[in-house]
Design a protein around this motif. Structure first.
Motif, PDB file in Angstrom:
ATOM      1  N   ASN A 193       0.835  -1.199   0.000  1.00 11.00           N
ATOM      2  CA  ASN A 193       0.000   0.000   0.000  1.00 11.00           C
ATOM      3  C   ASN A 193       0.875   1.255   0.000  1.00 11.00           C
ATOM      4  O   ASN A 193       1.985   1.246   0.538  1.00 11.00           O
ATOM      5  CB  ASN A 193      -0.895   0.057   1.246  1.00 11.00           C
ATOM      6  N   THR A 194       0.333   2.321  -0.585  1.00  9.97           N
ATOM      7  CA  THR A 194       0.973   3.640  -0.507  1.00  9.97           C
ATOM      8  C   THR A 194      -0.017   4.636   0.065  1.00  9.97           C
ATOM      9  O   THR A 194      -1.147   4.758  -0.419  1.00  9.97           O
ATOM     10  CB  THR A 194       1.447   4.122  -1.888  1.00  9.97           C
ATOM     11  N   PHE A 195       0.406   5.338   1.105  1.00 13.72           N
ATOM     12  CA  PHE A 195      -0.385   6.395   1.731  1.00 13.72           C
ATOM     13  C   PHE A 195       0.119   7.742   1.224  1.00 13.72           C
ATOM     14  O   PHE A 195       1.328   7.969   1.121  1.00 13.72           O
ATOM     15  CB  PHE A 195      -0.236   6.324   3.246  1.00 13.72           C
ATOM     16  N   ASN A 196      -0.819   8.649   0.920  1.00 12.78           N
ATOM     17  CA  ASN A 196      -0.465  10.013   0.543  1.00 12.78           C
ATOM     18  C   ASN A 196      -1.319  10.999   1.322  1.00 12.78           C
ATOM     19  O   ASN A 196      -2.540  10.800   1.470  1.00 12.78           O
ATOM     20  CB  ASN A 196      -0.679  10.241  -0.958  1.00 12.78           C
ATOM     21  N   GLY A 197      -0.675  12.052   1.825  1.00  9.48           N
ATOM     22  CA  GLY A 197      -1.397  13.119   2.500  1.00  9.48           C
ATOM     23  C   GLY A 197      -1.437  14.364   1.633  1.00  9.48           C
ATOM     24  O   GLY A 197      -0.401  14.802   1.122  1.00  9.48           O
ATOM     25  N   TYR A 198      -2.646  14.918   1.454  1.00  7.48           N
ATOM     26  CA  TYR A 198      -2.834  16.070   0.573  1.00  7.48           C
ATOM     27  C   TYR A 198      -3.540  17.210   1.326  1.00  7.48           C
ATOM     28  O   TYR A 198      -4.097  17.018   2.404  1.00  7.48           O
ATOM     29  CB  TYR A 198      -3.706  15.690  -0.630  1.00  7.48           C
ATOM     30  N   ASP A 199      -3.542  18.387   0.681  1.00 13.11           N
ATOM     31  CA  ASP A 199      -4.310  19.544   1.147  1.00 13.11           C
ATOM     32  C   ASP A 199      -4.017  19.853   2.619  1.00 13.11           C
ATOM     33  O   ASP A 199      -4.893  19.764   3.482  1.00 13.11           O
ATOM     34  CB  ASP A 199      -5.811  19.316   0.944  1.00 13.11           C
ATOM     35  N   ILE A 200      -2.790  20.236   2.902  1.00 16.66           N
ATOM     36  CA  ILE A 200      -2.384  20.520   4.276  1.00 16.66           C
ATOM     37  C   ILE A 200      -3.086  21.783   4.773  1.00 16.66           C
ATOM     38  O   ILE A 200      -3.101  22.813   4.110  1.00 16.66           O
ATOM     39  CB  ILE A 200      -0.859  20.687   4.361  1.00 16.66           C
ATOM     40  N   LYS A 201      -3.682  21.668   5.965  1.00 22.75           N
ATOM     41  CA  LYS A 201      -4.399  22.784   6.570  1.00 22.75           C
ATOM     42  C   LYS A 201      -3.937  22.972   8.002  1.00 22.75           C
ATOM     43  O   LYS A 201      -3.273  22.108   8.590  1.00 22.75           O
ATOM     44  CB  LYS A 201      -5.912  22.526   6.535  1.00 22.75           C
ATOM     45  N   ARG A 211      -6.746  15.584   3.618  1.00 21.02           N
ATOM     46  CA  ARG A 211      -7.216  14.482   2.765  1.00 21.02           C
ATOM     47  C   ARG A 211      -6.112  13.444   2.666  1.00 21.02           C
ATOM     48  O   ARG A 211      -4.968  13.769   2.358  1.00 21.02           O
ATOM     49  CB  ARG A 211      -7.598  14.999   1.373  1.00 21.02           C
ATOM     50  N   MET A 212      -6.464  12.212   2.956  1.00 23.56           N
ATOM     51  CA  MET A 212      -5.493  11.120   2.969  1.00 23.56           C
ATOM     52  C   MET A 212      -5.994   9.991   2.081  1.00 23.56           C
ATOM     53  O   MET A 212      -7.175   9.648   2.119  1.00 23.56           O
ATOM     54  CB  MET A 212      -5.285  10.617   4.394  1.00 23.56           C
ATOM     55  N   GLU A 213      -5.089   9.425   1.306  1.00 20.46           N
ATOM     56  CA  GLU A 213      -5.457   8.334   0.398  1.00 20.46           C
ATOM     57  C   GLU A 213      -4.546   7.137   0.625  1.00 20.46           C
ATOM     58  O   GLU A 213      -3.341   7.290   0.826  1.00 20.46           O
ATOM     59  CB  GLU A 213      -5.339   8.778  -1.066  1.00 20.46           C
ATOM     60  N   VAL A 214      -5.135   5.946   0.590  1.00 18.22           N
ATOM     61  CA  VAL A 214      -4.368   4.706   0.571  1.00 18.22           C
ATOM     62  C   VAL A 214      -4.665   4.005  -0.750  1.00 18.22           C
ATOM     63  O   VAL A 214      -5.829   3.760  -1.083  1.00 18.22           O
ATOM     64  CB  VAL A 214      -4.717   3.799   1.756  1.00 18.22           C
ATOM     65  N   VAL A 215      -3.596   3.705  -1.486  1.00 17.29           N
ATOM     66  CA  VAL A 215      -3.728   3.082  -2.799  1.00 17.29           C
ATOM     67  C   VAL A 215      -2.996   1.742  -2.781  1.00 17.29           C
ATOM     68  O   VAL A 215      -1.782   1.707  -2.531  1.00 17.29           O
ATOM     69  CB  VAL A 215      -3.139   3.987  -3.905  1.00 17.29           C
ATOM     70  N   ASN A 221      -7.272   1.080 -10.183  1.00 13.14           N
ATOM     71  CA  ASN A 221      -8.540   1.813 -10.047  1.00 13.14           C
ATOM     72  C   ASN A 221      -9.205   1.584  -8.697  1.00 13.14           C
ATOM     73  O   ASN A 221     -10.432   1.615  -8.583  1.00 13.14           O
ATOM     74  CB  ASN A 221      -9.499   1.437 -11.179  1.00 13.14           C
ATOM     75  N   GLN A 222      -8.374   1.346  -7.679  1.00 16.89           N
ATOM     76  CA  GLN A 222      -8.909   1.126  -6.339  1.00 16.89           C
ATOM     77  C   GLN A 222      -8.154   2.000  -5.353  1.00 16.89           C
ATOM     78  O   GLN A 222      -6.931   2.124  -5.421  1.00 16.89           O
ATOM     79  CB  GLN A 222      -8.763  -0.338  -5.949  1.00 16.89           C
ATOM     80  N   LYS A 223      -8.875   2.620  -4.421  1.00 16.48           N
ATOM     81  CA  LYS A 223      -8.250   3.408  -3.362  1.00 16.48           C
ATOM     82  C   LYS A 223      -9.280   3.708  -2.279  1.00 16.48           C
ATOM     83  O   LYS A 223     -10.483   3.485  -2.460  1.00 16.48           O
ATOM     84  CB  LYS A 223      -7.687   4.724  -3.917  1.00 16.48           C
ATOM     85  N   THR A 224      -8.783   4.200  -1.159  1.00 17.06           N
ATOM     86  CA  THR A 224      -9.652   4.666  -0.085  1.00 17.06           C
ATOM     87  C   THR A 224      -9.203   6.069   0.311  1.00 17.06           C
ATOM     88  O   THR A 224      -8.008   6.312   0.530  1.00 17.06           O
ATOM     89  CB  THR A 224      -9.588   3.736   1.130  1.00 17.06           C
ATOM     90  N   VAL A 225     -10.166   6.970   0.390  1.00 16.41           N
ATOM     91  CA  VAL A 225      -9.892   8.377   0.690  1.00 16.41           C
ATOM     92  C   VAL A 225     -10.522   8.745   2.029  1.00 16.41           C
ATOM     93  O   VAL A 225     -11.689   8.428   2.280  1.00 16.41           O
ATOM     94  CB  VAL A 225     -10.451   9.302  -0.406  1.00 16.41           C
TER      95      VAL A 225
END
Length: 251
Positions: A193-201, A211-215, A221-225
């Motif tokens: 799995n790869t985790f990404n963190g976006y939109d730092i506030k 917003r965090m995503e695990v791919v 074409n699959q992920k969890t946000v």
């Protein structure tokens, strides 16, 4: 002359700050990031979106945590899962399922399994393992991820510690200690799995990804946000809140 002295003083302060950052070891960096996202206590409201090639499902989540020992997670939506809760007290884990009116003790053997059908694991959500205490840390380099300067740290499980992942590689921002990207590997050193963190506030005095995503690596074409709707840090909360009785009545 006064302006020159002020300029030289500012340069000295900058140099001292940079030297301080350079002397931080890998464990200190990981601990700063972990403390940043936990606080002494935390209340959060999150929307989890599970994305699959042919369907999408949303889960509403409320969560309370205190340090690394206590957490209580409540499912608020959809209707079929509403009221289900997950409790952690030190190393003990339970799941309350209102549909069958039963509290189920969760074992370490299920920590690597999917949480509520998502790409997050049970361990991700109930945080049984500790990235600070259960792993050794090695600072490999500093590099950019999505235009942010990041520490690249390699995490390896300590001996005789039961954890889900055999290797973790994480990139933590050098300024705010935000987890920007993390890769999770199995015992064969295969990326899972790869985790990404976006939109730092900004949340109070903290900077965090909203917003965090695990791919998953092997499922196109699959992920969890996970989208943060609310973060309240350092709230007043007693240890007694995290009880089996409260699993059934929290809302």
């Amino acid at each position: 002359m006064r302006m020159v002295k002020c300029f030289l003083f500012a340069i000295c302060l900058l140099g001292a700050a940079e030297a301080g950052a350079q002397t931080m070891n890998a464990t200190e960096i990981v601990k700063r990031a972990d403390d940043n996202r936990r606080g002494k206590s935390l209340y959060s409201e999150i929307t989890m979106t599970i994305v699959r090639p042919t369907w999408t499902r949303e889960i509403g989540i409320k969560s309370w945590s205190k340090g690394t020992d206590f957490s209580l997670t409540l499912i608020t939506a959809p209707a079929r899962d509403k009221g289900q809760t997950f409790l952690k007290r030190q190393k003990d884990l339970w799941n309350w399922q209102p549909g069958i009116s039963r509290i189920i003790k969760m074992s370490s053997s299920v920590m690597g399994q999917s949480w509520m059908g998502s790409d997050f694991t049970n361990d991700d959500m109930v945080r049984e393992s500790s990235i600070v205490n259960d792993y050794t840390h090695r600072l490999e380099t500093t590099e950019k991820v999505r235009e942010l300067d990041c520490y690249k740290v390699i995490l390896t499980p300590k001996e005789d510690v039961a954890v889900v992942w055999d290797k973790v590689v994480t990139w933590i921002s050098t300024t705010d200690f935000v987890e920007i990207k993390t890769e999770f590997y199995d015992e064969d050193n295969v990326l899972v799995n790869t985790f990404n963190g976006y939109d730092i506030k900004t949340y109070g005095s903290r900077r965090l990804a909203s917003r965090m995503e695990v791919v998953p690596a092997d499922k196109p074409n699959q992920k969890t946000v996970m989208t943060v709707n609310k973060y309240d840090f350092d709230i007043a909360i007693e240890d007694g809140f995290f009880s089996q009785q409260n699993m059934q009545r929290v809302n």
